[in-house]
Enzyme design. Structure first.
Site, PDB file in Angstrom:
ATOM      1  N   LYS A   1      -6.686  -3.852  -1.733  1.00 38.00           N
ATOM      2  CA  LYS A   1      -5.994  -3.122  -2.811  1.00 38.00           C
ATOM      3  C   LYS A   1      -5.725  -4.001  -4.043  1.00 38.00           C
ATOM      4  CE  LYS A   1      -3.823   0.341   0.134  1.00 38.00           C
ATOM      5  NZ  LYS A   1      -2.584   0.912   0.671  1.00 38.00           N
TER       6      LYS A   1
ATOM      7  N   ASP B   1      -0.504   5.644  -3.708  1.00 35.77           N
ATOM      8  CA  ASP B   1       0.563   5.301  -2.755  1.00 35.77           C
ATOM      9  C   ASP B   1       1.933   5.493  -3.407  1.00 35.77           C
ATOM     10  OD1 ASP B   1      -1.083   4.589  -0.632  1.00 35.77           O
ATOM     11  OD2 ASP B   1      -1.120   2.462  -1.156  1.00 35.77           O
TER      12      ASP B   1
HETATM   13  P1  NDP Z   1      -0.894  -6.077   3.701  1.00 34.45           P
HETATM   14  O1  NDP Z   1      -1.856  -6.741   4.637  1.00 34.45           O
HETATM   15  O2  NDP Z   1      -1.155  -6.130   2.249  1.00 34.45           O
HETATM   16  O3  NDP Z   1       0.580  -6.664   3.985  1.00 34.45           O
HETATM   17  C1  NDP Z   1       1.056  -6.824   5.296  1.00 34.45           C
HETATM   18  C2  NDP Z   1       2.532  -7.176   5.261  1.00 34.45           C
HETATM   19  O4  NDP Z   1       3.006  -7.287   6.609  1.00 34.45           O
HETATM   20  C3  NDP Z   1       2.833  -8.502   4.584  1.00 34.45           C
HETATM   21  O5  NDP Z   1       4.101  -8.418   3.968  1.00 34.45           O
HETATM   22  C4  NDP Z   1       2.854  -9.478   5.772  1.00 34.45           C
HETATM   23  O6  NDP Z   1       3.612 -10.627   5.543  1.00 34.45           O
HETATM   24  C5  NDP Z   1       3.540  -8.616   6.807  1.00 34.45           C
HETATM   25  N1  NDP Z   1       3.257  -9.031   8.179  1.00 34.45           N
HETATM   26  C6  NDP Z   1       2.124  -8.796   8.874  1.00 34.45           C
HETATM   27  N2  NDP Z   1       2.233  -9.311  10.115  1.00 34.45           N
HETATM   28  C7  NDP Z   1       3.464  -9.896  10.189  1.00 34.45           C
HETATM   29  C8  NDP Z   1       4.166 -10.585  11.215  1.00 34.45           C
HETATM   30  N3  NDP Z   1       3.627 -10.771  12.420  1.00 34.45           N
HETATM   31  N4  NDP Z   1       5.408 -11.016  10.953  1.00 34.45           N
HETATM   32  C9  NDP Z   1       5.970 -10.807   9.742  1.00 34.45           C
HETATM   33  N5  NDP Z   1       5.353 -10.156   8.722  1.00 34.45           N
HETATM   34  C10 NDP Z   1       4.112  -9.712   8.952  1.00 34.45           C
HETATM   35  O7  NDP Z   1      -0.791  -4.569   4.204  1.00 34.45           O
HETATM   36  P2  NDP Z   1      -0.259  -3.264   3.426  1.00 34.45           P
HETATM   37  O8  NDP Z   1       0.876  -3.638   2.545  1.00 34.45           O
HETATM   38  O9  NDP Z   1      -1.385  -2.517   2.827  1.00 34.45           O
HETATM   39  O10 NDP Z   1       0.264  -2.411   4.674  1.00 34.45           O
HETATM   40  C11 NDP Z   1       1.464  -2.757   5.361  1.00 34.45           C
HETATM   41  C12 NDP Z   1       1.809  -1.638   6.342  1.00 34.45           C
HETATM   42  O11 NDP Z   1       2.080  -0.433   5.634  1.00 34.45           O
HETATM   43  C13 NDP Z   1       0.662  -1.317   7.302  1.00 34.45           C
HETATM   44  O12 NDP Z   1       1.225  -1.017   8.552  1.00 34.45           O
HETATM   45  C14 NDP Z   1       0.004  -0.095   6.679  1.00 34.45           C
HETATM   46  O13 NDP Z   1      -0.629   0.702   7.666  1.00 34.45           O
HETATM   47  C15 NDP Z   1       1.230   0.617   6.087  1.00 34.45           C
HETATM   48  N6  NDP Z   1       0.882   1.456   4.929  1.00 34.45           N
HETATM   49  C16 NDP Z   1       1.108   2.797   5.031  1.00 34.45           C
HETATM   50  C17 NDP Z   1       0.846   3.634   3.982  1.00 34.45           C
HETATM   51  C18 NDP Z   1       1.114   5.090   4.122  1.00 34.45           C
HETATM   52  O14 NDP Z   1       0.576   5.870   3.348  1.00 34.45           O
HETATM   53  N7  NDP Z   1       1.955   5.489   5.054  1.00 34.45           N
HETATM   54  C19 NDP Z   1       0.307   3.126   2.706  1.00 34.45           C
HETATM   55  C20 NDP Z   1       0.132   1.682   2.673  1.00 34.45           C
HETATM   56  C21 NDP Z   1       0.413   0.897   3.774  1.00 34.45           C
HETATM   57  P3  NDP Z   1       2.925 -11.967   4.933  1.00 34.45           P
HETATM   58  O15 NDP Z   1       2.725 -11.684   3.461  1.00 34.45           O
HETATM   59  O16 NDP Z   1       3.953 -13.005   5.173  1.00 34.45           O
HETATM   60  O17 NDP Z   1       1.645 -12.167   5.677  1.00 34.45           O
END
Ligand code: NDP
Length: 302
Positions: free
Chosen positions: A66, A102
């Site tokens: 994205k 979004d």
């Molecule tokens: P990104 O990969 O861009 O971001 C992931 C986020 O999760 C980061 O803040 C990351 O932290 C954090 N994270 C992942 N694993 C861990 C962990 N083990 N411990 C702590 N923090 C963790 O993903 P998105 O932002 O695109 O998506 C995030 C979530 O939102 C997903 O589950 C996705 O499915 C959902 N989503 C749902 C949407 C909807 O329409 N309902 C739309 C967009 C997203 P760090 O930066 O420190 O790695």
């Protein structure tokens, strides 16, 4: 000529978007197919360039593309520019336009979560990825005055806060280190908690302990399943909502951008529910569940 819309992600073994978008094209008599393209980040420029062809209506982008898609399109809408993230691409002749649906998806979910109450002004957001950017911008537009962001890697949250500098100049938007005690003390001052991390997507973990959730809290988890966080929130007497409505409305907005037609919301909703009933707690890239009968792919990627 059958038109094409693609979901570009890595991995995108299966997707809820496929289930609802293909059904929507079919129901509206639009001769289009929704395809899944698994492309590594290094291959994204080439994949986006391909969308300039006449057979494409556009694309959806998901993890991890994205933010990387922003410099690859010719024009950004206000939401895409403000968030620094593109989840939908449309074509204007050979030119590509980057959108972020979004934001509208999140605002619809937030409105439903808040219900008849007055829109709150303080929120805690967990996460700093593409989803969190749409959440933060949505909260800013809704008039929130204080938003505290926690992220595992603090520098990413700080970068995101800097990105919103101008849009957030009139209010307090801060990144704080991920410590349970700090999250707890911020939750006491907040009415809304949004989980925009992927914690709970594949494992039954919650980003925070259940005993720091108060009954007054409104909790939105962007994950589209009944996560541990949501179960803990309900057990604490709080109001809880998963990410399905956001997913539905970001998809409906994308459908309208590609086709110029209103989205068949009820049908898309029922297709989502059907795909979820096929056992969807799965993340991007997990093997597709055999039980899902959704067309165009099945799974939990957005
Ligand atoms: P990104 O990969 O861009 O971001 C992931 C986020 O999760 C980061 O803040 C990351 O932290 C954090 N994270 C992942 N694993 C861990 C962990 N083990 N411990 C702590 N923090 C963790 O993903 P998105 O932002 O695109 O998506 C995030 C979530 O939102 C997903 O589950 C996705 O499915 C959902 N989503 C749902 C949407 C909807 O329409 N309902 C739309 C967009 C997203 P760090 O930066 O420190 O790695």
């Amino acid at each position: 000529m059958t038109k094409r819309v693609v979901l570009i992600g890595h991995p995108v073994a299966h997707s809820l978007s496929g289930a609802m978008q293909q059904a929507a094209f079919d129901a509206q008599g639009i001769d289009a197919s929704y395809e899944l393209w698994d492309r590594a980040p290094i291959d994204l420029p080439e994949a986006v360039a391909e969308l300039r062809g006449d057979d494409f209506l556009g694309a959806n982008l998901t993890i991890p593309h994205k933010e990387r898609a922003v410099p690859l399109v010719d024009r950004l809408t206000e939401e895409a520019h403000a968030t620094g993230a593109v989840n939908t691409i449309t074509r204007e002749g050979k030119r590509l336009v980057g959108h972020n649906t979004d934001v509208v998806g999140f605002r619809t979910a937030l409105d439903r979560l808040v219900g008849k109450q007055k829109m709150p002004r303080q929120a805690v957001v967990l996460g700093a990825g593409g989803g969190a950017r749409a959440v933060i911008y949505g909260l800013i537009i809704e008039g929130f005055q204080r938003i505290i962001v926690f992220n595992r890697h603090l520098h990413r949250a700080e970068g995101m806060v800097r990105h919103f500098g101008r849009s957030a100049a009139h209010m307090e938007l801060r990144a704080m280190p991920w410590h349970e005690s700090i999250i707890e003390s911020e939750l006491v001052k907040s009415k809304v908690l949004v989980n925009a991390t992927s914690i709970g997507l594949v494992s039954d973990d919650s980003p925070i302990p259940g005993d720091i959730i108060s009954p007054e809290l409104l909790v939105l988890d962007l994950i589209y399943s009944r996560t541990k966080l949501l179960r803990d929130a309900e057990a604490a007497g709080a109001t809880a909502m998963d990410g399905e409505l956001m997913l539905l409305h970001q998809g409906a907005a994308a459908f309208t951008l590609w086709t110029g037609q209103p989205a068949p919301l009820e049908l898309m909703h029922s297709k989502l529910a059907e795909a979820r009933a096929g056992g969807l707690r799965s993340a991007e890239g997990e093997p597709a569940g055999a039980a899902s009968g959704a067309s165009g792919g099945s799974g939990a990627a957005d």
